[in-house]
Design a protein around this motif. Structure first.
Motif, mmCIF file in Angstrom:
data_model
loop_
_atom_site.group_PDB
_atom_site.id
_atom_site.type_symbol
_atom_site.label_atom_id
_atom_site.label_comp_id
_atom_site.label_asym_id
_atom_site.label_seq_id
_atom_site.Cartn_x
_atom_site.Cartn_y
_atom_site.Cartn_z
ATOM 1 N N LEU A 72 -28.827 22.126 73.559
ATOM 2 C CA LEU A 72 -29.352 20.820 73.314
ATOM 3 C C LEU A 72 -28.401 19.818 73.632
ATOM 4 O O LEU A 72 -28.719 18.601 74.133
ATOM 5 C CB LEU A 72 -29.974 20.827 72.060
ATOM 6 C CG LEU A 72 -31.216 21.645 71.885
ATOM 7 C CD1 LEU A 72 -31.754 21.786 70.428
ATOM 8 C CD2 LEU A 72 -32.601 21.086 72.602
ATOM 9 N N ASP B 51 -27.968 18.985 77.088
ATOM 10 C CA ASP B 51 -29.342 18.554 77.504
ATOM 11 C C ASP B 51 -29.517 19.419 78.992
ATOM 12 O O ASP B 51 -29.930 18.889 79.999
ATOM 13 C CB ASP B 51 -29.302 17.274 78.062
ATOM 14 C CG ASP B 51 -30.750 16.772 78.424
ATOM 15 O OD1 ASP B 51 -31.873 17.408 77.970
ATOM 16 O OD2 ASP B 51 -30.830 15.885 79.033
ATOM 17 N N GLU B 52 -29.210 20.541 78.877
ATOM 18 C CA GLU B 52 -29.012 21.547 79.743
ATOM 19 C C GLU B 52 -29.576 23.007 79.677
ATOM 20 O O GLU B 52 -28.638 23.683 78.582
ATOM 21 C CB GLU B 52 -27.776 21.638 80.688
ATOM 22 C CG GLU B 52 -27.661 22.358 82.107
ATOM 23 C CD GLU B 52 -26.525 22.238 82.778
ATOM 24 O OE1 GLU B 52 -26.337 22.821 84.067
ATOM 25 O OE2 GLU B 52 -25.610 21.372 82.401
ATOM 26 N N PRO C 219 -32.407 13.212 74.304
ATOM 27 C CA PRO C 219 -30.992 13.795 74.256
ATOM 28 C C PRO C 219 -29.808 13.109 73.157
ATOM 29 O O PRO C 219 -29.298 13.648 72.347
ATOM 30 C CB PRO C 219 -30.338 13.500 75.505
ATOM 31 C CG PRO C 219 -31.289 13.648 76.476
ATOM 32 C CD PRO C 219 -32.534 12.975 76.027
#
Length: 298
Positions: A177, A180-181, A213
């Protein structure tokens, strides 16, 4: 049929235990309907009507734990016992004492039990002796424990262990998280839970909500960690990964359903579903384990 919630265990791969051996081991604990004065009865039942205790398709085994439980709420017992206590007080001129009241409640429970409503439930278990998976379709660890305890009692020296991975699911999900991937083959969906580790145990939940994000990073910077994360595997199966390594809310997506073979009857449909489900889930579980750093060895 598809399992909805996965409590995951490990067997040696391959596990050289035949369906015939498993059937024989389970038979002494076969399900028998409860007697009128029994509160709870459990046992192994046939996964398919008029079938054996082990249903095998493409080397994959399905077993089912059946449970019958009588529903007898304490409030009902107390209500009836209170009425009987009032009758006794009227007859003898004084109310029943503490011990007499306890005995009265026990007698009332015995009287009401044969008329109590019976609730039947089944818990399915998939055994993959090829890849070494044992998966219980249960939302709670307690229900899975019922299955595992009875199975270990039935199968002598069964080499069953809980799934253990190299990295903490909480730390890894939080890292996904924060960056963001998602790992290769996975996408992050719109449901998650972030929980503080301090005494407050403050939590933030996102349900069908875009995970911005910057917002997520602020929560992480404030000390929250990811304890539940909705994901999709290879555009084929959506699920929620939890901090305890359980997988919940499993749902096959349209791309899988489109590939289903035409069938002619319920038995064929069931077996086709089993082949499809076990094949897909075995691959997905292997990828989940890899994304968490691989299995932790003893």
């Amino acid at each position: 049929m598809w399992f909805k919630n996965l409590q995951i265990y490990r067997l040696p791969a391959p596990w050289n235990y035949t369906p015939e051996q498993l059937e024989k081991a389970l038979e002494p604990q076969s399900f028998v309907p409860s007697e009128s004065n029994e509160l709870l009865r459990q046992g192994w039942d046939a996964p398919r009507p008029n079938g054996g205790l082990v249903h095998t398709v493409n080397k994959q085994m399905l077993i089912m734990l059946g449970t019958e439980k009588k529903l007898l709420p304490a409030s009902v017992i107390n209500q009836v016992a209170k009425a009987k206590a009032a009758e006794l007080e009227e007859q003898q001129g004084f109310p029943p004492g503490k011990k007499a009241m306890k005995d009265l409640k026990e007698r009332v429970a015995d009287e009401l039990l044969p008329r109590a409503f019976t609730l039947r439930s089944n818990v399915w278990t998939w055994i993959d002796p090829v890849n070494g998976w044992l998966v219980v379709d249960a939302a709670s660890p307690a229900k899975a424990d019922d299955v595992v305890k009875l199975l270990l009692k039935a199968v002598d020296k069964m080499p069953l262990e809980s799934l253990r991975v190299q990295k903490s699911p909480v730390a890894v999900m939080t890292g996904w998280l924060e960056a963001d991937e998602a790992p290769y083959g996975f996408t992050i969906d719109q449901d998650t839970e972030l929980r503080a580790t301090g005494e407050s145990r403050a939590a933030v939940r996102y349900v069908k909500h875009t995970l911005e994000p910057d917002d997520i990073r602020r929560h992480i910077a404030a000390g929250k960690q990811c304890t539940r994360l909705a994901m999709t595997w290879n555009d084929r199966i959506s699920f929620v990964l939890t901090e305890s390594l359980a997988i919940k809310g499993v749902k096959p997506l349209d791309v899988i359903k489109e590939g289903e073979s035409p069938t002619y009857n319920d038995e064929e449909r069931f077996d086709n579903d089993v082949v499809l489900m076990t094949g897909e889930l075995a691959k997905m579980l292997a990828d989940v384990v890899d994304a968490l750093g691989g299995e932790a060895k003893a």
